[in-house]
Design an enzyme around this catalytic site. Structure first.
Site, PDB file in Angstrom:
ATOM      1  CB  SER A 137     -15.931 -25.569   8.071  1.00 43.33           C
ATOM      2  OG  SER A 137     -14.592 -25.752   8.503  1.00 43.33           O
ATOM      3  CE1 TYR A 151     -16.008 -20.127  10.159  1.00 46.67           C
ATOM      4  CE2 TYR A 151     -15.012 -22.264  10.633  1.00 46.67           C
ATOM      5  CZ  TYR A 151     -15.399 -21.286   9.730  1.00 46.67           C
ATOM      6  OH  TYR A 151     -15.177 -21.489   8.380  1.00 46.67           O
TER       7      TYR A 151
END
Length: 241
Positions: A137, A151
């Protein structure tokens, strides 16, 4: 003989979009899921109905090595090989840092990072001249959010895994990472209009990406781009850091 792709976390979102585009291009599909059984079954039925390929679903917690070994045994007994592995499964648990328990942090790391490690290590044994795509990401590069600290850390770790696995498996297996920005997935469905407007103002294309747009890049890197290896590919609509 049809090629085979295993996609973790493939019952919905980017994973489901990947399953569809690979099936459309003649791949047999193994859909891994954990909680979204109805969606996995529905996707399997849709793929079998629309495309002349095989499609299997397999429930597996990728953070548990014994579960992954069972999935490996299933894939090996049915196909004896896989050609593409897409490590897509991930969770998030956003909250203010002072309220985030260590157990919350660890769960995200277990699924996103350790799960990617386990699946790659085990399934690489069934690959030859294959391709592995890890879903990282932009959160793992430079778009940090303190409420997503676990995350973000997991996605940064996946970039490191990608480089190390690319070096370790060369020259027989290519390993690359795709880093999406904001995408129209269930994970982002809770954002309100004001939040979305603020985010879009920071994206050159002024919108979120679609799962199919990410899946097309994944397919290209996994199948067509045969000289791309050990690369981290950003797909974010031109998000400004």
């Amino acid at each position: 003989m049809n090629k085979v792709v295993l996609i973790t976390g493939a019952s919905r979102g980017i994973g489901a979009a990947c399953a569809t585009i690979f099936a459309k291009n003649g791949f047999n599909i193994i859909i891994n899921y954990l909680n979204s059984e109805k969606q996995a079954i529905s996707l399997k039925k849709s793929i079998i109905k629309k495309y002349n390929v095989k499609c299997d679903i397999f429930k597996c917690d990728i953070s548990r090595e014994e579960d992954v070994i069972k999935m490996y045994d299933f894939a090996k007994s049915k196909y004896n090989h896989i050609d593409v592995l897409i490590n897509n499964a991930a969770i998030s648990n956003d909250m203010v840092i002072e309220y985030k328990k260590t157990s919350d942090f660890k769960k995200v790391i277990d699924i996103n990072l350790i799960g990617t490690y386990i699946v790659t290590k085990i399934f690489a044994k069934m690959m030859n001249n294959g391709s592995i795509i890890n879903l990282s990401s932009t959160n793992g590069i430079d778009t940090y959010y303190p409420e997503s600290i676990d995350y973000d850390a997991s996605k940064a770790g996946i970039i490191s895994l990608t480089h190390n696995f690319a070096k370790y498996f060369a020259p027989n297996i290519r390993v690359n990472a795709i880093c999406p920005g904001w995408v129209e997935t269930d994970q982002n469905a809770m954002l309100d209009d004001l939040q979305r407007k603020e985010i879009n103002n920071n994206i050159l294309l002024k919108r979120f990406g679609l799962p199919t747009e990410i899946a097309k890049v994944i397919y290209f890197i996994a199948v067509e781009a045969s000289y791309v290896n050990n690369s981290i590919i950003r797909v974010d609509g031109g998000e400004l850091c």
